[in-house]
Scaffold this motif. Structure first.
Motif, PDB file in Angstrom:
ATOM      1  N   LEU A 160      47.492 -49.817 -56.157  1.00 22.35           N
ATOM      2  CA  LEU A 160      47.760 -48.386 -56.307  1.00 22.35           C
ATOM      3  C   LEU A 160      46.626 -47.503 -55.810  1.00 22.35           C
ATOM      4  CD1 LEU A 160      49.313 -48.420 -59.905  1.00 22.35           C
ATOM      5  CD2 LEU A 160      50.499 -48.539 -57.712  1.00 22.35           C
ATOM      6  N   ASN A 161      45.575 -48.105 -55.258  1.00 23.47           N
ATOM      7  CA  ASN A 161      44.381 -47.389 -54.813  1.00 23.47           C
ATOM      8  C   ASN A 161      43.509 -47.007 -56.014  1.00 23.47           C
ATOM      9  OD1 ASN A 161      44.950 -47.711 -52.123  1.00 23.47           O
ATOM     10  ND2 ASN A 161      46.004 -45.738 -51.955  1.00 23.47           N
ATOM     11  N   LEU A 162      42.349 -46.426 -55.713  1.00 23.81           N
ATOM     12  CA  LEU A 162      41.324 -46.260 -56.732  1.00 23.81           C
ATOM     13  C   LEU A 162      41.675 -45.218 -57.785  1.00 23.81           C
ATOM     14  CD1 LEU A 162      38.240 -46.433 -54.363  1.00 23.81           C
ATOM     15  CD2 LEU A 162      39.029 -48.203 -55.917  1.00 23.81           C
ATOM     16  N   ASP A 163      42.342 -44.130 -57.394  1.00 23.40           N
ATOM     17  CA  ASP A 163      42.617 -43.073 -58.361  1.00 23.40           C
ATOM     18  C   ASP A 163      43.757 -43.460 -59.305  1.00 23.40           C
ATOM     19  OD1 ASP A 163      44.380 -43.091 -56.277  1.00 23.40           O
ATOM     20  OD2 ASP A 163      44.356 -40.939 -55.928  1.00 23.40           O
ATOM     21  N   LEU A 164      44.908 -43.827 -58.746  1.00 23.70           N
ATOM     22  CA  LEU A 164      46.036 -44.231 -59.596  1.00 23.70           C
ATOM     23  C   LEU A 164      45.735 -45.534 -60.324  1.00 23.70           C
ATOM     24  CD1 LEU A 164      49.067 -43.424 -57.247  1.00 23.70           C
ATOM     25  CD2 LEU A 164      48.165 -42.066 -59.148  1.00 23.70           C
ATOM     26  N   GLY A 165      44.970 -46.405 -59.695  1.00 22.86           N
ATOM     27  CA  GLY A 165      44.610 -47.657 -60.351  1.00 22.86           C
ATOM     28  C   GLY A 165      43.785 -47.434 -61.597  1.00 22.86           C
ATOM     29  N   LEU A 166      42.855 -46.471 -61.533  1.00 21.66           N
ATOM     30  CA  LEU A 166      42.053 -46.161 -62.719  1.00 21.66           C
ATOM     31  C   LEU A 166      42.923 -45.610 -63.840  1.00 21.66           C
ATOM     32  CD1 LEU A 166      39.296 -45.873 -64.088  1.00 21.66           C
ATOM     33  CD2 LEU A 166      39.111 -43.611 -63.044  1.00 21.66           C
ATOM     34  N   ALA A 167      43.831 -44.703 -63.498  1.00 26.60           N
ATOM     35  CA  ALA A 167      44.715 -44.131 -64.523  1.00 26.60           C
ATOM     36  C   ALA A 167      45.578 -45.213 -65.169  1.00 26.60           C
ATOM     37  CB  ALA A 167      45.595 -43.051 -63.898  1.00 26.60           C
ATOM     38  N   GLN A 206      26.228 -30.272 -48.846  1.00 28.25           N
ATOM     39  CA  GLN A 206      27.095 -31.255 -48.186  1.00 28.25           C
ATOM     40  C   GLN A 206      26.847 -32.686 -48.661  1.00 28.25           C
ATOM     41  OE1 GLN A 206      25.271 -28.943 -45.813  1.00 28.25           O
ATOM     42  NE2 GLN A 206      26.929 -27.629 -46.549  1.00 28.25           N
ATOM     43  N   CYS A 207      26.524 -32.833 -49.933  1.00 29.11           N
ATOM     44  CA  CYS A 207      26.382 -34.173 -50.517  1.00 29.11           C
ATOM     45  C   CYS A 207      27.736 -34.641 -51.039  1.00 29.11           C
ATOM     46  CB  CYS A 207      25.375 -34.161 -51.666  1.00 29.11           C
ATOM     47  SG  CYS A 207      23.704 -33.637 -51.197  1.00 29.11           S
ATOM     48  N   PHE A 208      27.923 -35.939 -51.112  1.00 29.69           N
ATOM     49  CA  PHE A 208      29.112 -36.475 -51.758  1.00 29.69           C
ATOM     50  C   PHE A 208      28.735 -37.061 -53.114  1.00 29.69           C
ATOM     51  CE2 PHE A 208      27.572 -39.492 -48.555  1.00 29.69           C
ATOM     52  CZ  PHE A 208      27.385 -40.667 -49.289  1.00 29.69           C
ATOM     53  N   SER A 209      29.711 -37.521 -53.873  1.00 22.69           N
ATOM     54  CA  SER A 209      29.528 -37.868 -55.293  1.00 22.69           C
ATOM     55  C   SER A 209      28.462 -38.940 -55.491  1.00 22.69           C
ATOM     56  CB  SER A 209      30.852 -38.342 -55.892  1.00 22.69           C
ATOM     57  OG  SER A 209      31.780 -37.287 -55.942  1.00 22.69           O
ATOM     58  N   VAL A 210      27.691 -38.745 -56.563  1.00 20.85           N
ATOM     59  CA  VAL A 210      26.585 -39.659 -56.867  1.00 20.85           C
ATOM     60  C   VAL A 210      26.686 -40.127 -58.313  1.00 20.85           C
ATOM     61  CG1 VAL A 210      25.038 -38.559 -55.217  1.00 20.85           C
ATOM     62  CG2 VAL A 210      25.046 -37.784 -57.601  1.00 20.85           C
ATOM     63  N   CYS A 211      25.976 -41.209 -58.591  1.00 20.72           N
ATOM     64  CA  CYS A 211      25.761 -41.690 -59.958  1.00 20.72           C
ATOM     65  C   CYS A 211      24.579 -42.651 -59.897  1.00 20.72           C
ATOM     66  CB  CYS A 211      27.014 -42.361 -60.526  1.00 20.72           C
ATOM     67  SG  CYS A 211      27.418 -43.939 -59.778  1.00 20.72           S
ATOM     68  N   SER A 212      24.316 -43.335 -60.974  1.00 18.20           N
ATOM     69  CA  SER A 212      23.220 -44.298 -60.985  1.00 18.20           C
ATOM     70  C   SER A 212      23.613 -45.548 -60.211  1.00 18.20           C
ATOM     71  CB  SER A 212      22.864 -44.671 -62.428  1.00 18.20           C
ATOM     72  OG  SER A 212      22.472 -43.532 -63.155  1.00 18.20           O
ATOM     73  N   GLY A 216      31.900 -42.257 -62.378  1.00 17.96           N
ATOM     74  CA  GLY A 216      30.472 -42.024 -62.202  1.00 17.96           C
ATOM     75  C   GLY A 216      29.743 -41.932 -63.526  1.00 17.96           C
ATOM     76  N   TYR A 217      30.336 -41.231 -64.487  1.00 22.91           N
ATOM     77  CA  TYR A 217      29.696 -41.121 -65.798  1.00 22.91           C
ATOM     78  C   TYR A 217      29.658 -42.468 -66.509  1.00 22.91           C
ATOM     79  CZ  TYR A 217      29.169 -40.150 -70.745  1.00 22.91           C
ATOM     80  OH  TYR A 217      28.762 -40.185 -72.052  1.00 22.91           O
ATOM     81  N   THR A 233      23.510 -42.463 -53.919  1.00 27.97           N
ATOM     82  CA  THR A 233      24.748 -43.070 -53.438  1.00 27.97           C
ATOM     83  C   THR A 233      25.059 -44.342 -54.222  1.00 27.97           C
ATOM     84  OG1 THR A 233      23.490 -44.273 -51.751  1.00 27.97           O
ATOM     85  CG2 THR A 233      24.457 -42.153 -51.121  1.00 27.97           C
ATOM     86  N   PHE A 234      26.368 -44.591 -54.391  1.00 26.65           N
ATOM     87  CA  PHE A 234      26.824 -45.794 -55.087  1.00 26.65           C
ATOM     88  C   PHE A 234      28.080 -46.290 -54.402  1.00 26.65           C
ATOM     89  CE2 PHE A 234      29.095 -47.879 -58.718  1.00 26.65           C
ATOM     90  CZ  PHE A 234      28.205 -48.938 -58.861  1.00 26.65           C
ATOM     91  N   THR A 235      28.220 -47.604 -54.340  1.00 30.54           N
ATOM     92  CA  THR A 235      29.289 -48.212 -53.557  1.00 30.54           C
ATOM     93  C   THR A 235      30.666 -47.706 -53.948  1.00 30.54           C
ATOM     94  OG1 THR A 235      27.916 -50.201 -53.507  1.00 30.54           O
ATOM     95  CG2 THR A 235      30.184 -50.408 -52.740  1.00 30.54           C
ATOM     96  N   VAL A 236      30.976 -47.810 -55.241  1.00 30.09           N
ATOM     97  CA  VAL A 236      32.333 -47.487 -55.708  1.00 30.09           C
ATOM     98  C   VAL A 236      32.659 -46.023 -55.449  1.00 30.09           C
ATOM     99  CG1 VAL A 236      33.848 -47.415 -57.700  1.00 30.09           C
ATOM    100  CG2 VAL A 236      32.271 -49.327 -57.416  1.00 30.09           C
ATOM    101  N   LEU A 237      31.727 -45.132 -55.792  1.00 28.44           N
ATOM    102  CA  LEU A 237      31.994 -43.707 -55.586  1.00 28.44           C
ATOM    103  C   LEU A 237      32.119 -43.379 -54.095  1.00 28.44           C
ATOM    104  CD1 LEU A 237      29.761 -41.880 -58.216  1.00 28.44           C
ATOM    105  CD2 LEU A 237      32.068 -42.762 -58.425  1.00 28.44           C
ATOM    106  N   SER A 238      31.337 -44.033 -53.260  1.00 30.77           N
ATOM    107  CA  SER A 238      31.441 -43.783 -51.823  1.00 30.77           C
ATOM    108  C   SER A 238      32.812 -44.198 -51.297  1.00 30.77           C
ATOM    109  CB  SER A 238      30.337 -44.544 -51.093  1.00 30.77           C
ATOM    110  OG  SER A 238      29.054 -44.130 -51.532  1.00 30.77           O
ATOM    111  N   ILE A 239      33.310 -45.328 -51.800  1.00 24.79           N
ATOM    112  CA  ILE A 239      34.644 -45.769 -51.386  1.00 24.79           C
ATOM    113  C   ILE A 239      35.702 -44.769 -51.845  1.00 24.79           C
ATOM    114  CG2 ILE A 239      36.365 -47.606 -51.634  1.00 24.79           C
ATOM    115  CD1 ILE A 239      34.010 -49.501 -52.125  1.00 24.79           C
TER     116      ILE A 239
END
Length: 785
Positions: A455-462, A362-368, A323-324, A106-112
């Motif tokens: 713009l939230n996390l998805d549109l903000g990243l773009a 039933q896991c959610f997204s992970v990274c380091s 995540g990558y 689990t990682f903070t940003v991906l969990s959000i």
């Protein structure tokens, strides 16, 4: 064949040729690169690595427990699924990962980011049902949580699939487009999102759910309006937990150099809070929300809901990239420190498989995780076996100890999240640092933070990536252009404006751009070359064409005069033979046309002369000091005069006034040649004192068709005014692109392309002459033909 008594033995071995041996080696390398555990596990030394990996794994496993439970709240799923997420992906990464110190989970940003998807597609109001007893609305929590788990699993599976595909097509370099300022600003904004998401657990309020742009602003406003409804016992639990955790972490940091293993303050907090909650019965006596039922054992795998892919594909792509980027940056940092290599493409595959396989459980997204990876490295972890040890700790908790945490207050988990965000909050100091170092990086940081917040996390990243790429394009479109000079006594050529010791080579302009030449800056490159060389090619060529047109008109008039003179002589001869009276003078039609053309030409010339006089610029004249040689080379003397009517250049004044006086010759061919040579020397605006231009292309790592056409135009136009163009420092790839663009002729390839600026300068000085500098020596210059 060998005999031993009466027995006979025959041994046959397959003979491998070089090709088959190479194929076998390639297959082996391919298998090992796809599954790196086959390479390092047979060499694993239990004696050297066993105990450090075990100690490190236990330390990281203890961290997995509170973080898994807490970050599940960020993802808006039941806490037990945070423990699942800390188990399965770590085991998958063990087989396919190349980093020895990354702790997957689990990682903070991906969990959000996952939480924003689950709450958008499964909001609370979708699961309200009517109570049959008192006809009131109540929420079906079980149905809501089950659907949110499906949304999280579908998003995770699709994100993992995207990562695997990117890794297979060798697209690992995609992470390089996420610069450090962008990633740090994005994680800082994600930390602010996490704070907003956890406030409802700290105060036990129920704000409205908003989606789309500005949703965080609306949510924060609604939270502020709901503060009068704060549940005081929950706020007390949150406050005490935050204070104790902060103090314990500061003490842990202070004693870090003296402690072999960090104190597991989060685990101690969870255990103490659970015991206190069970003893006082906070849930029933004080209405403090607790984690609730945590099922024992592992859940059966299930296929993700494929019908949700269309709704989450954008979020899945954002999760895959972020995540990558986090994982590869941490992996490369540890690899550089400990002297091993991390394969960026294989990391994409490993991370993608961890997500894709984990989604079936039933896991959610992970990274380091930065915090866990640092603990794994500082506690002596050597290989991925530490990740297996940490996964076993989580497995034991799920099977036997999970039910013990049922009375854990959710406010404690929210407090753990907030305290762990302290490192991300420190990143706001980047604003001060970037202000001093780079205004462009500061702009990227600010735009990323603002767009992610609004713009939230998805549109903000773009939007952030688009702006970062725009800054790169802008900087390559607006490069620095400079004229180089030679440092006396060396073969170095530097900018004459920034290096006082540099001296410009007489008659040669060396031009360099700080960026590669391509379609976005090709026109600016040409304009800068004109400005730096002092030659306005467009106006000079127009003037030349005008002079050539004038000369053609003069030649036509001379032919008509000769024709009329021949006719007059013929009539005079005929009249003399007839002994007639005085000859009649008749004005023929061609003579009238000649008079009109001469008048128009004289008028245009006078207007042009008057215009030059009004400008007040000195006139520059070019005088041929030596006849032109068969190879086209000639010497020119450049004179700068105040006015063409000066006595020293009276013959030039007469020539410009339209007279047919020649330069020491009455031949019309000589007149035409001399006029063409002199025309560009009469421009009156430029100091035309260069004979060669060297374009330093050492900064160009690629070149496109627009740039090739621009270079062709430069070569053509400057050649018309007797200025040679040379190219130096071209990389092999650029030369190949020039050849494919049909830029080179055989002559141009041999005479105008050089490996270095110094070689080009020596050739120019030898070809066009400068006695004060060394002559060109073919045995010393490495010229590319």
């Amino acid at each position: 064949m060998e005999e031993a008594g009466s027995a006979k033995y025959r041994v046959e071995r397959q003979v491998l040729d070089e090709q088959r041996l190479e194929e076998a080696c390639c297959l082996k390398r391919s298998v090992m690169s796809s599954c790196p555990v086959l390479y390092w596990l047979p060499k694993y030394s239990v004696w050297d690595y066993g105990m450090p990996d075990l100690v490190s794994g236990i330390s990281v496993g203890i961290m997995h427990l509170p973080q898994g439970l807490a970050y599940a709240l960020l993802a808006s799923v039941p806490p037990v699924f945070g423990l699942y997420t800390s188990l399965y992906p770590a085991l998958i990464y063990f087989f396919f990962g190349t980093s020895r110190h990354n702790s997957i989970g689990t990682f903070t940003v991906l969990s959000i980011m996952v939480g924003s998807v689950t709450e958008r597609l499964a909001p609370d109001e979708f699961f309200l049902k009517t109570n049959g007893t008192n006809l009131t609305l109540e929420m079906d929590v079980a149905a809501r949580d089950a659907y949110r788990v499906q949304v999280a699993a579908a998003t995770t599976f699709l994100g993992g699939l995207i990562q695997v595909l990117l890794g297979v097509i060798k697209f690992g370099f995609v992470g390089t487009y996420l610069s450090e300022p962008l990633v740090r600003a994005y994680t800082s904004a994600a930390a602010a999102h996490a704070v907003v998401a956890q406030l409802k657990y700290l105060f036990k309020v129920s704000p409205k759910r908003f989606t789309g742009p500005l949703s965080q602003v609306y949510t924060l406003v609604d939270l502020c309006l709901s503060l009068p409804k704060t549940h005081l016992p929950t706020l007390l639990v949150s406050s005490v937990t935050i204070v104790l955790l902060t103090g314990a972490k500061e003490l842990n940091s202070f004693l870090s150099t003296k402690l072999p293993v960090p104190i597991p303050v989060e685990l101690i907090t969870i255990v103490a809070a659970t015991l206190l909650s069970s003893t006082i019965d906070l849930n029933n006596n004080y209405s403090v929300s607790v984690v609730g039922e945590i099922p024992s054992g592992l859940s059966a795998p299930s296929v993700p809901n494929l019908s949700l892919f269309g709704d989450v594909i954008g979020d899945a792509f954002a999760l895959a990239i972020v995540g990558y980027a986090v994982s590869i940056s941490l992996g490369k940092t540890f690899a550089l420190k400990h002297g091993y290599k991390v394969d960026s493409n294989q990391e994409l595959v490993a991370l993608g498989l961890s997500n894709a396989v984990g989604s079936f459980f039933q896991c959610f997204s992970v990274c380091s995780s930065m915090s866990r990876s640092l603990v794994q490295e500082t506690t002596g972890g050597k290989t991925q076996m530490a990740g297996v040890a940490s996964a076993l700790i989580v497995l034991v908790t799920i099977l036997k100890l999970g039910m013990l945490f049922q009375e854990l207050p959710k406010a404690v988990l929210a407090s753990i999240v907030l305290v762990n965000l302290k490192g991300m909050f420190k990143q706001y100091s980047d604003v001060v640092t970037l202000w001093r170092r780079s205004k462009i990086d500061l702009a990227v940081w600010l735009v990323t933070w603002v767009s992610t917040m609004l713009l939230n996390l998805d549109l903000g990243l773009a939007a952030s990536i688009a702006f970062a790429l725009f800054t790169v394009t802008f900087r390559t479109q607006m490069p620095t252009y400079s004229v180089l000079g030679n440092v006396p006594g060396t073969e170095l050529y530097v900018d004459i404006e920034t290096h006082r010791e540099a001296r410009e080579v007489p008659g040669v302009t060396i031009f360099r751009s700080s960026a590669t030449v391509y379609f976005a800056n090709a026109e600016l490159y040409l304009e800068a070359l004109k400005e730096k060389s002092g030659l306005d090619i467009g106006k000079m060529i127009i003037y030349k064409r005008r002079q050539e047109a004038k000369q053609r008109r003069r030649e036509r008039r001379a032919k008509r005069r000769a024709k009329r003179q021949a006719k007059g002589e013929k009539r005079a001869q005929k009249a003399a033979e007839q002994h007639s009276g005085p000859p009649e003078i008749s004005v023929e039609e061609d003579e009238a046309d000649d008079w009109r053309e001469t008048h128009i030409d004289m008028t245009a010339t006078e207007e042009e002369e008057q215009s030059r006089t009004e400008r007040g610029n000195g006139t520059v004249f070019v005088i041929p000091t030596a006849p032109q040689t068969p190879d086209g080379c000639s010497r020119w003397e450049y004179l700068k005069g105040g006015h063409p009517d000066s006595t020293s250049l009276g013959w030039m004044s007469e020539l410009q006034d339209g007279d047919t006086t020649t330069l020491g010759s009455s031949s019309e061919d000589t007149l035409s040649r001399d006029l063409e040579q002199v025309s560009l020397g009469s421009l009156g605006k430029w100091t035309w004192d260069i004979h060669s231009i060297i374009l330093d292309l050492s900064t160009a790592n690629f070149i496109d068709t627009v740039a090739i056409q621009t270079l062709k135009n430069i070569f053509r136009d400057f050649s018309e005014i007797d200025v040679d163009i040379y190219f130096s420092g071209c990389q092999a790839s650029v030369v190949e692109q020039l050849e494919r663009g049909d830029f080179f002729s055989e002559t141009l390839r041999k005479q105008h392309l050089f490996v270095s600026v110094h070689d080009a300068v020596l050739y120019c000085l030898n070809h066009r002459g400068a006695a004060s500098l060394p002559r060109y020596d073919p045995t010393q210059a490495s010229k590319r033909g």
